[in-house]
Design a protein around this motif. Sequence first.
Motif, PDB file in Angstrom:
ATOM      1  N   LEU A  18       0.813  -1.224   0.000  1.00 28.26           N
ATOM      2  CA  LEU A  18       0.000   0.000   0.000  1.00 28.26           C
ATOM      3  C   LEU A  18       0.847   1.277   0.000  1.00 28.26           C
ATOM      4  O   LEU A  18       0.295   2.367   0.181  1.00 28.26           O
ATOM      5  CB  LEU A  18      -0.940   0.008   1.205  1.00 28.26           C
ATOM      6  CG  LEU A  18      -2.058  -1.040   1.192  1.00 28.26           C
ATOM      7  CD1 LEU A  18      -3.024  -0.815   2.344  1.00 28.26           C
ATOM      8  CD2 LEU A  18      -2.808  -1.038  -0.138  1.00 28.26           C
ATOM      9  N   ALA A  19       2.135   1.153  -0.209  1.00 29.97           N
ATOM     10  CA  ALA A  19       2.981   2.353  -0.262  1.00 29.97           C
ATOM     11  C   ALA A  19       2.489   3.297  -1.353  1.00 29.97           C
ATOM     12  O   ALA A  19       2.321   2.907  -2.509  1.00 29.97           O
ATOM     13  CB  ALA A  19       4.436   1.958  -0.525  1.00 29.97           C
ATOM     14  N   GLY A  20       2.220   4.549  -0.976  1.00 28.98           N
ATOM     15  CA  GLY A  20       1.762   5.548  -1.931  1.00 28.98           C
ATOM     16  C   GLY A  20       0.271   5.512  -2.233  1.00 28.98           C
ATOM     17  O   GLY A  20      -0.220   6.352  -2.996  1.00 28.98           O
ATOM     18  N   VAL A  21      -0.454   4.557  -1.651  1.00 29.80           N
ATOM     19  CA  VAL A  21      -1.904   4.462  -1.870  1.00 29.80           C
ATOM     20  C   VAL A  21      -2.620   5.373  -0.879  1.00 29.80           C
ATOM     21  O   VAL A  21      -2.348   5.324   0.322  1.00 29.80           O
ATOM     22  CB  VAL A  21      -2.395   3.012  -1.720  1.00 29.80           C
ATOM     23  CG1 VAL A  21      -3.924   2.944  -1.832  1.00 29.80           C
ATOM     24  CG2 VAL A  21      -1.745   2.127  -2.778  1.00 29.80           C
ATOM     25  N   ASP A  22      -3.535   6.186  -1.350  1.00 27.72           N
ATOM     26  CA  ASP A  22      -4.292   7.107  -0.509  1.00 27.72           C
ATOM     27  C   ASP A  22      -5.715   6.588  -0.329  1.00 27.72           C
ATOM     28  O   ASP A  22      -6.497   6.554  -1.277  1.00 27.72           O
ATOM     29  CB  ASP A  22      -4.324   8.493  -1.142  1.00 27.72           C
ATOM     30  CG  ASP A  22      -5.070   9.524  -0.294  1.00 27.72           C
ATOM     31  OD1 ASP A  22      -5.466   9.184   0.844  1.00 27.72           O
ATOM     32  OD2 ASP A  22      -5.264  10.653  -0.774  1.00 27.72           O
ATOM     33  N   ALA A  48      -2.762   4.044   5.483  1.00 27.13           N
ATOM     34  CA  ALA A  48      -2.988   4.584   4.137  1.00 27.13           C
ATOM     35  C   ALA A  48      -4.127   5.599   4.123  1.00 27.13           C
ATOM     36  O   ALA A  48      -4.450   6.146   3.061  1.00 27.13           O
ATOM     37  CB  ALA A  48      -3.286   3.448   3.163  1.00 27.13           C
ATOM     38  N   GLY A  49      -4.754   5.824   5.278  1.00 26.14           N
ATOM     39  CA  GLY A  49      -5.761   6.875   5.388  1.00 26.14           C
ATOM     40  C   GLY A  49      -7.184   6.429   5.587  1.00 26.14           C
ATOM     41  O   GLY A  49      -8.087   7.265   5.718  1.00 26.14           O
ATOM     42  N   SER A 256      -5.506  -2.077  -3.107  1.00 32.71           N
ATOM     43  CA  SER A 256      -4.543  -1.685  -4.132  1.00 32.71           C
ATOM     44  C   SER A 256      -5.238  -1.334  -5.443  1.00 32.71           C
ATOM     45  O   SER A 256      -6.103  -2.075  -5.921  1.00 32.71           O
ATOM     46  CB  SER A 256      -3.541  -2.807  -4.388  1.00 32.71           C
ATOM     47  OG  SER A 256      -2.714  -2.479  -5.494  1.00 32.71           O
ATOM     48  N   PRO A 257      -4.832  -0.230  -6.072  1.00 31.66           N
ATOM     49  CA  PRO A 257      -5.391   0.099  -7.392  1.00 31.66           C
ATOM     50  C   PRO A 257      -4.990  -0.907  -8.458  1.00 31.66           C
ATOM     51  O   PRO A 257      -5.624  -0.972  -9.520  1.00 31.66           O
ATOM     52  CB  PRO A 257      -4.797   1.484  -7.684  1.00 31.66           C
ATOM     53  CG  PRO A 257      -3.608   1.610  -6.795  1.00 31.66           C
ATOM     54  CD  PRO A 257      -3.919   0.821  -5.575  1.00 31.66           C
TER      55      PRO A 257
END
Length: 312
Positions: A18-22, A48-49, A256-257
Motif C-alpha cells: 500500500l505504499a503511496g496508496v491514498d 494509508a488513510g 490496491s489500485p
Amino acid sequence: MTLFTTPFGEESTAAQVLAGVDLGGRRAVVTGAASGIGVETARALAEAGAEVTLAVRNTEAGQEVSRRIPGSRVERLDLADQDSVAAFARRWQGPLHILVNNAGVMASPFARTPQGWEMQFATNHLGHFALAHRLHDALAAAGDARVVAVSSSAHHRAGVDFDDIHFERREYLPWTAYGQSKTANVLFAVEGAKRWAGEGITVNALNPGGIRTNLQRHVSEAELDALRRAASSAGEELRWKSVEQGAATSVLLAASPLVKGVTGRYFDDCHEAPVGQFGARHGVSPHALDPEAAARLWEYSVAELGLQGLSL
C-alpha cells in the motif's frame, strides 16, 4: 484465462503493497482484528488513510490494538452468534468501501452453535456470509466496494459436503471441517462476484500463507511437524511468514489500485493462484471454484440463516 499477477510476492509486506496508496475518505471493516494478520491488515489500511473498524469478539483486546492504530475504532462482533452479526450490521451507518472477512477458527475440537451448526463452518463461513449480506446495502452505496475473504491452502483438504455439512452422521475430523469452511470462503467469492458485480462490488478470496499466530492455538506441535514433513515430501519447505507479510495479499485485494475491477478470484503470495495444488501452500483446487457448488452454497446459506428477505 490469463492469471493476474502483481509486482509483489511471498516476502512483500502489507505496508509495501500500500505504499503511496491514498485511502482517505474510505471506510473499512476488518473482522478478527484483535490479533494476528487482522491487526496488520487494519494497521496498513489505517496508515494509508482509511477509517478502520476493528470488528472483534474480545473488545478489551480490540481496544488495546486500536490505541496503537490511529484512525481505528472497535465494535463487538461474534461471528458464531447470529444476533451479534445482526446487531453489528444494524449499528453500521453510511457506505462501506472495504470488508475484510479475516476472523476464523482452525482445527478446533468439535463444538456446535445453539442452532446445531458445526462451529468452524458457522464461524468461518456462515458468520461472514451473514455479515456481508447484512452490510450489502452499505457496500452497494460505496459504488466501488471490495469484499475480501481470507481462506487458506487448507481448502485443498475438503470440498463442501452438502449431504452432511455439520457432521451429523460422518466422523468429525478437525482438519476436514476446517478445509470445508475454507473452501466455502472461496465459493462465496465465486458466487458473490457474479451476484454483486452490477453494484460495483468485487469479491475475492486469498490464502495468506503460513503465519504463526493465535489461529494455531488448537494445533499441536506434532501436527505442525506433520505439516512440515508433508511439505518436504512435496519438495517444498514450510516457511513461516511474518504477520506483516501475511497481511500483504489481504490488503492488496482490499485496497490496491492494481486489482481494481478484479473479482471472483483466488490469490496467494499477491498473485492469482493457478488451478491445482502446487506444493503444500499454493494453487487453488477446482472444487473451490466450481460455479455450481458456489451457487448451491449461496442458496443453502441464505436458507439456513433465514436471510430470504435479503436474498441478493
